[in-house]
Design a protein around this motif. Structure first.
Motif, PDB file in Angstrom:
ATOM      1  N   ASN A  86      10.823  -7.923  -1.261  1.00  0.00           N
ATOM      2  CA  ASN A  86      10.015  -7.835  -0.037  1.00  0.00           C
ATOM      3  C   ASN A  86       8.541  -8.184  -0.204  1.00  0.00           C
ATOM      4  O   ASN A  86       7.832  -8.267   0.791  1.00  0.00           O
ATOM      5  N   GLY A  87       8.051  -8.352  -1.419  1.00  0.00           N
ATOM      6  CA  GLY A  87       6.621  -8.513  -1.647  1.00  0.00           C
ATOM      7  C   GLY A  87       6.134  -9.946  -1.557  1.00  0.00           C
ATOM      8  O   GLY A  87       6.908 -10.908  -1.556  1.00  0.00           O
ATOM      9  N   THR A  88       4.806 -10.077  -1.512  1.00  0.00           N
ATOM     10  CA  THR A  88       4.166 -11.396  -1.542  1.00  0.00           C
ATOM     11  C   THR A  88       4.109 -11.877  -2.984  1.00  0.00           C
ATOM     12  O   THR A  88       4.386 -11.129  -3.918  1.00  0.00           O
ATOM     13  N   ALA A  89       3.710 -13.115  -3.166  1.00  0.00           N
ATOM     14  CA  ALA A  89       3.620 -13.672  -4.515  1.00  0.00           C
ATOM     15  C   ALA A  89       2.594 -12.913  -5.349  1.00  0.00           C
ATOM     16  O   ALA A  89       2.814 -12.646  -6.539  1.00  0.00           O
ATOM     17  N   GLN A  90       1.467 -12.524  -4.740  1.00  0.00           N
ATOM     18  CA  GLN A  90       0.439 -11.776  -5.459  1.00  0.00           C
ATOM     19  C   GLN A  90       0.943 -10.379  -5.837  1.00  0.00           C
ATOM     20  O   GLN A  90       0.677  -9.884  -6.936  1.00  0.00           O
ATOM     21  N   GLU A  91       1.673  -9.730  -4.936  1.00  0.00           N
ATOM     22  CA  GLU A  91       2.218  -8.410  -5.234  1.00  0.00           C
ATOM     23  C   GLU A  91       3.253  -8.498  -6.350  1.00  0.00           C
ATOM     24  O   GLU A  91       3.289  -7.643  -7.245  1.00  0.00           O
ATOM     25  N   LYS A  92       4.071  -9.534  -6.315  1.00  0.00           N
ATOM     26  CA  LYS A  92       5.084  -9.706  -7.370  1.00  0.00           C
ATOM     27  C   LYS A  92       4.423  -9.874  -8.728  1.00  0.00           C
ATOM     28  O   LYS A  92       4.870  -9.305  -9.725  1.00  0.00           O
TER      29      LYS A  92
END
Length: 165
Positions: A86-92
């Motif tokens: 569910n996360g964004t690329a930055q969160e991942k």
């Protein structure tokens, strides 16, 4: 009230408490005896349950095993899997540095706290301060609480950041 009366009253209260505890301790055994009786009926040929009911039980067992496997995964693995989905690329990218999560499984909505440990170094002045905010934000997406606080730490246990969830 005399001294003898106080001692007698204390003894009566003690006996009542011990009786209540022993009565409640016996209640937990009755549930497992019932389960054993129904399991033996399944094993016997021509048991009380028909084939359709046992097929439904097998499907239920598979679902229970999947839930147990999910619970066996550590909190950090569960958090990483959620962000991966569910996360964004930055969160991942930020969550890939998470090594341990504590306190995420038990919540009471009064004062929930969770700790997230990472492999960043340098404390609050190091490289992990920015990603710590992303980790806290992703944690808030994963778990919700009326009054929760997530704290992110570096590899040495120094504070990197925190956020509400």
């Amino acid at each position: 009230m005399g001294m003898k009366t106080k001692i007698a009253l204390g003894a009566v209260v003690g006996i009542v408490v011990i009786g209540a505890v022993s009565a409640n301790a016996g209640d937990s055994d009755t549930g497992s005896a019932d389960k054993g009786a129904s399991a033996s009926a399944d094993r016997q040929p021509g048991g009380a349950k028909d084939a359709g009911a046992s097929a439904g039980a097998d499907a239920g067992e598979g679902k229970e095993k999947a839930e147990k496997a999910e619970k066996k995964a550590s909190q950090a693995e569960q958090f990483k899997a959620f962000v991966e989905e569910n996360g964004t690329a930055q969160e991942k990218e930020a969550v890939s540095h998470v090594t341990k999560v504590q306190g995420a499984d038990e919540q009471n909505d009064i004062l929930d706290t969770a700790d997230v440990y990472t492999d960043f170094t340098g404390g609050i002045m190091g490289e992990g301060t920015g990603p710590a905010k992303l980790i806290a934000s992703a944690f808030a997406d994963w778990k919700q609480s009326e009054n929760g606080l997530v704290t992110v730490y570096d590899a040495d246990g120094e504070l990197l950041g925190n956020g509400q969830f």
